[in-house]
Design a protein around this motif. Structure first.
Motif, PDB file in Angstrom:
ATOM      1  N   PHE A   1       1.051  -1.625   0.318  1.00 22.87           N
ATOM      2  CA  PHE A   1      -0.170  -0.230  -0.088  1.00 22.87           C
ATOM      3  C   PHE A   1       0.796   1.228  -0.205  1.00 22.87           C
ATOM      4  O   PHE A   1       1.577   1.344   1.277  1.00 22.87           O
ATOM      5  CB  PHE A   1      -0.825   0.132   1.366  1.00 22.87           C
ATOM      6  CG  PHE A   1      -2.040   0.759   1.309  1.00 22.87           C
ATOM      7  CD1 PHE A   1      -2.382   2.154   0.270  1.00 22.87           C
ATOM      8  CD2 PHE A   1      -3.019   1.118   2.530  1.00 22.87           C
ATOM      9  CE1 PHE A   1      -2.945   3.127   0.575  1.00 22.87           C
ATOM     10  CE2 PHE A   1      -3.950   1.595   2.771  1.00 22.87           C
ATOM     11  CZ  PHE A   1      -4.306   3.132   1.254  1.00 22.87           C
ATOM     12  N   SER A   2       1.004   2.135  -1.224  1.00 23.10           N
ATOM     13  CA  SER A   2       1.782   3.362  -0.560  1.00 23.10           C
ATOM     14  C   SER A   2       1.031   4.308  -1.226  1.00 23.10           C
ATOM     15  O   SER A   2       0.261   4.535  -2.142  1.00 23.10           O
ATOM     16  CB  SER A   2       2.582   2.397  -2.537  1.00 23.10           C
ATOM     17  OG  SER A   2       2.016   2.236  -3.790  1.00 23.10           O
ATOM     18  N   ILE A   3       1.853   5.186  -0.988  1.00 22.61           N
ATOM     19  CA  ILE A   3       0.911   6.703  -1.191  1.00 22.61           C
ATOM     20  C   ILE A   3       2.276   7.863  -1.687  1.00 22.61           C
ATOM     21  O   ILE A   3       3.291   8.072  -1.073  1.00 22.61           O
ATOM     22  CB  ILE A   3       0.530   7.100   0.443  1.00 22.61           C
ATOM     23  CG1 ILE A   3      -1.074   6.733   0.168  1.00 22.61           C
ATOM     24  CG2 ILE A   3       0.016   8.530   0.265  1.00 22.61           C
ATOM     25  CD1 ILE A   3      -1.816   6.624   1.914  1.00 22.61           C
ATOM     26  N   SER A   4       1.653   9.156  -2.202  1.00 20.42           N
ATOM     27  CA  SER A   4       2.265   9.370  -3.391  1.00 20.42           C
ATOM     28  C   SER A   4       2.092  11.271  -3.001  1.00 20.42           C
ATOM     29  O   SER A   4       0.325  11.455  -2.912  1.00 20.42           O
ATOM     30  CB  SER A   4       3.494   8.940  -4.116  1.00 20.42           C
ATOM     31  OG  SER A   4       2.393   9.068  -5.440  1.00 20.42           O
ATOM     32  N   ASN A   5       2.890  12.314  -2.944  1.00 26.17           N
ATOM     33  CA  ASN A   5       1.347  13.294  -3.170  1.00 26.17           C
ATOM     34  C   ASN A   5       0.846  13.631  -2.261  1.00 26.17           C
ATOM     35  O   ASN A   5       0.000  14.215  -2.357  1.00 26.17           O
ATOM     36  CB  ASN A   5       1.642  13.674  -5.108  1.00 26.17           C
ATOM     37  CG  ASN A   5       2.913  12.952  -5.684  1.00 26.17           C
ATOM     38  OD1 ASN A   5       3.537  13.829  -5.188  1.00 26.17           O
ATOM     39  ND2 ASN A   5       2.123  13.184  -7.025  1.00 26.17           N
TER      40      ASN A   5
ATOM     41  N   ASN B   1      -8.446   2.343   5.986  1.00 23.70           N
ATOM     42  CA  ASN B   1      -8.618   0.734   5.807  1.00 23.70           C
ATOM     43  C   ASN B   1      -9.045   0.521   4.265  1.00 23.70           C
ATOM     44  O   ASN B   1      -9.014   1.631   3.527  1.00 23.70           O
ATOM     45  CB  ASN B   1     -10.382   0.756   6.781  1.00 23.70           C
ATOM     46  CG  ASN B   1     -10.268   0.444   7.843  1.00 23.70           C
ATOM     47  OD1 ASN B   1      -9.443   0.158   8.718  1.00 23.70           O
ATOM     48  ND2 ASN B   1     -10.587   0.971   8.927  1.00 23.70           N
ATOM     49  N   PHE B   2      -9.191  -0.740   3.668  1.00 23.19           N
ATOM     50  CA  PHE B   2      -9.293  -0.587   2.522  1.00 23.19           C
ATOM     51  C   PHE B   2     -10.504  -1.866   2.318  1.00 23.19           C
ATOM     52  O   PHE B   2     -10.797  -3.127   2.889  1.00 23.19           O
ATOM     53  CB  PHE B   2      -8.953  -1.323   1.652  1.00 23.19           C
ATOM     54  CG  PHE B   2      -8.318  -1.645   0.533  1.00 23.19           C
ATOM     55  CD1 PHE B   2      -8.286  -0.652  -0.699  1.00 23.19           C
ATOM     56  CD2 PHE B   2      -8.281  -3.009  -0.101  1.00 23.19           C
ATOM     57  CE1 PHE B   2      -8.326  -1.726  -2.118  1.00 23.19           C
ATOM     58  CE2 PHE B   2      -8.758  -3.724  -1.348  1.00 23.19           C
ATOM     59  CZ  PHE B   2      -8.426  -2.304  -2.322  1.00 23.19           C
ATOM     60  N   ARG B   3     -11.404  -1.221   1.028  1.00 21.19           N
ATOM     61  CA  ARG B   3     -13.157  -2.435   0.955  1.00 21.19           C
ATOM     62  C   ARG B   3     -12.861  -2.505  -0.436  1.00 21.19           C
ATOM     63  O   ARG B   3     -12.515  -1.404  -1.345  1.00 21.19           O
ATOM     64  CB  ARG B   3     -14.370  -2.335   1.395  1.00 21.19           C
ATOM     65  CG  ARG B   3     -15.761  -2.523   1.317  1.00 21.19           C
ATOM     66  CD  ARG B   3     -16.293  -2.273   1.947  1.00 21.19           C
ATOM     67  NE  ARG B   3     -17.134  -0.731   0.735  1.00 21.19           N
ATOM     68  CZ  ARG B   3     -17.559   0.207   0.869  1.00 21.19           C
ATOM     69  NH1 ARG B   3     -18.410  -0.176   1.670  1.00 21.19           N
ATOM     70  NH2 ARG B   3     -18.177   0.530  -0.111  1.00 21.19           N
TER      71      ARG B   3
ATOM     72  N   ASP C   1      -6.502  -2.036   8.995  1.00 22.21           N
ATOM     73  CA  ASP C   1      -5.728  -1.564   9.742  1.00 22.21           C
ATOM     74  C   ASP C   1      -4.241  -2.224   9.464  1.00 22.21           C
ATOM     75  O   ASP C   1      -3.263  -2.349   8.996  1.00 22.21           O
ATOM     76  CB  ASP C   1      -5.413  -2.612  11.181  1.00 22.21           C
ATOM     77  CG  ASP C   1      -6.615  -2.872  12.207  1.00 22.21           C
ATOM     78  OD1 ASP C   1      -7.041  -1.491  12.197  1.00 22.21           O
ATOM     79  OD2 ASP C   1      -6.843  -3.911  12.971  1.00 22.21           O
ATOM     80  N   LEU C   2      -4.609  -1.504   8.299  1.00 24.01           N
ATOM     81  CA  LEU C   2      -2.880  -0.589   7.108  1.00 24.01           C
ATOM     82  C   LEU C   2      -2.624   0.307   7.451  1.00 24.01           C
ATOM     83  O   LEU C   2      -2.828   1.679   7.218  1.00 24.01           O
ATOM     84  CB  LEU C   2      -3.881  -1.177   5.812  1.00 24.01           C
ATOM     85  CG  LEU C   2      -4.778  -1.842   5.315  1.00 24.01           C
ATOM     86  CD1 LEU C   2      -5.092  -1.509   3.759  1.00 24.01           C
ATOM     87  CD2 LEU C   2      -4.066  -3.457   4.866  1.00 24.01           C
TER      88      LEU C   2
ATOM     89  N   PRO D   1       2.877  -7.824   4.443  1.00 28.18           N
ATOM     90  CA  PRO D   1       1.277  -8.213   4.047  1.00 28.18           C
ATOM     91  C   PRO D   1       0.409  -8.357   5.307  1.00 28.18           C
ATOM     92  O   PRO D   1       0.305  -8.751   5.803  1.00 28.18           O
ATOM     93  CB  PRO D   1       1.675  -9.453   3.098  1.00 28.18           C
ATOM     94  CG  PRO D   1       3.211  -9.141   3.037  1.00 28.18           C
ATOM     95  CD  PRO D   1       3.331  -8.585   4.367  1.00 28.18           C
ATOM     96  N   ARG D   2      -0.430  -8.340   4.638  1.00 28.85           N
ATOM     97  CA  ARG D   2      -2.084  -7.954   5.995  1.00 28.85           C
ATOM     98  C   ARG D   2      -3.668  -8.612   4.939  1.00 28.85           C
ATOM     99  O   ARG D   2      -3.613  -9.191   3.561  1.00 28.85           O
ATOM    100  CB  ARG D   2      -2.750  -7.305   6.420  1.00 28.85           C
ATOM    101  CG  ARG D   2      -2.380  -5.818   6.955  1.00 28.85           C
ATOM    102  CD  ARG D   2      -0.850  -6.637   8.090  1.00 28.85           C
ATOM    103  NE  ARG D   2       0.062  -5.732   8.735  1.00 28.85           N
ATOM    104  CZ  ARG D   2      -0.381  -4.336   9.254  1.00 28.85           C
ATOM    105  NH1 ARG D   2      -1.884  -4.702   9.619  1.00 28.85           N
ATOM    106  NH2 ARG D   2       0.457  -3.831   9.912  1.00 28.85           N
TER     107      ARG D   2
END
Length: 258
Positions: A108-112, A206-208, A233-234, A251-252
């Motif tokens: 799970f990556s985030i940028s900007n 959280n991801f759904r 809980d990511l 990994p989750r």
């Protein structure tokens, strides 16, 4: 001495006919002593047998019996169909043993990543997952796949994922790409993210994912069902003065349901 030829008085004279009937006819105007004829049929109880009320009531009872018999037969037929269908379904389940697929979040990556004081959020993100089909005899087909990133229970970005097909005992990698450009979020979301980043630089997302799925075997296919995948809980590490983050802790595994 009494005369023996004189008839005895006090006793009826013998009937010379010998058939039980009097030799002389009865006087004129006297009826013969025959027994009275039986009353006509239906003479008692106000003519019960010929009464229209009782006749209609009897016909009504017959119609009620026929309706009740028909309803019992229909009910027995429906119950029989349910039992047969349930038995066939149970046998198919025993043979195929369908199992739900398994999902896990690999990255799970985030940028900007930026949060403005006006409750606007901007970022790009990629969530990579692995979908596993544990079935030995059934393939899976996914379509209409929707994915959402949440902070707590508030949605901050949505996207769609291309449909895919899984053979038996197969693992498939897929990616959900998100982009938010000045999306509005509630002030509680803004304060919560800033508060977590200020503590240790980690933000809990959280991801759904919601998808239609069809289970298929050689001679058996189910109707499409909605598959729900929830990955909670990511933990993404995003420093206070940074705009890039990545999943921490490895990994989750996700929860899957229909």
């Amino acid at each position: 001495m009494a005369d023996p030829n004189r008839p005895v008085t006090g006793y009826p004279a013998a009937n010379p006919q010998g058939n039980g009937y009097s030799a002389n006819p009865p006087p004129s105007g006297t009826a013969y002593p025959y027994a009275a004829a039986p009353p006509p049929s239906g003479a008692y109880y106000g003519g019960y047998q010929n009464n229209a009320y009782y006749t209609n009531n009897y016909q009504s009872d017959q119609e009620s019996v026929r309706r009740a018999t028909c309803l019992r037969r229909i009910f027995a037929f429906v119950i029989g169909l349910i039992v047969i269908f349930g038995t066939i379904t149970f046998i198919v389940w025993l043979v195929l043993r369908p199992q739900l697929p398994e999902f896990r979040v690999d990255s799970f990556s985030i940028s900007n990543f930026t949060l403005g004081n006006n409750s606007l959020v901007s970022f790009t993100s990629e969530v990579r997952l692995t979908a596993r089909n544990p079935n030995k005899k059934m393939t899976l087909t996914y379509d209409h796949i929707e994915a959402v990133i949440f902070y707590k229970s508030s949605s901050i970005s949505e996207t769609t994922v291309p449909p895919f097909y899984q053979p038996t005992k197969n693992e498939t990698s897929l990616a959900a790409n998100f982009a938010a450009a000045g999306s509005f979020v509630e002030k509680s979301v803004l304060d919560g993210i800033n508060g977590e980043r200020g503590k240790n630089g980690n933000v809990n997302f959280n991801f759904r994912m919601l998808s239609r799925v069809r289970f298929e075997a050689k001679a058996w296919t189910t109707r499409r069902r909605y598959l729900k995948v929830f990955c909670g809980d990511l933990i993404v590490g995003i420093q206070t003065n940074g705009s890039v983050g990545a999943l921490t802790g490895g990994p989750r595994q996700c929860r899957v349901g229909i």
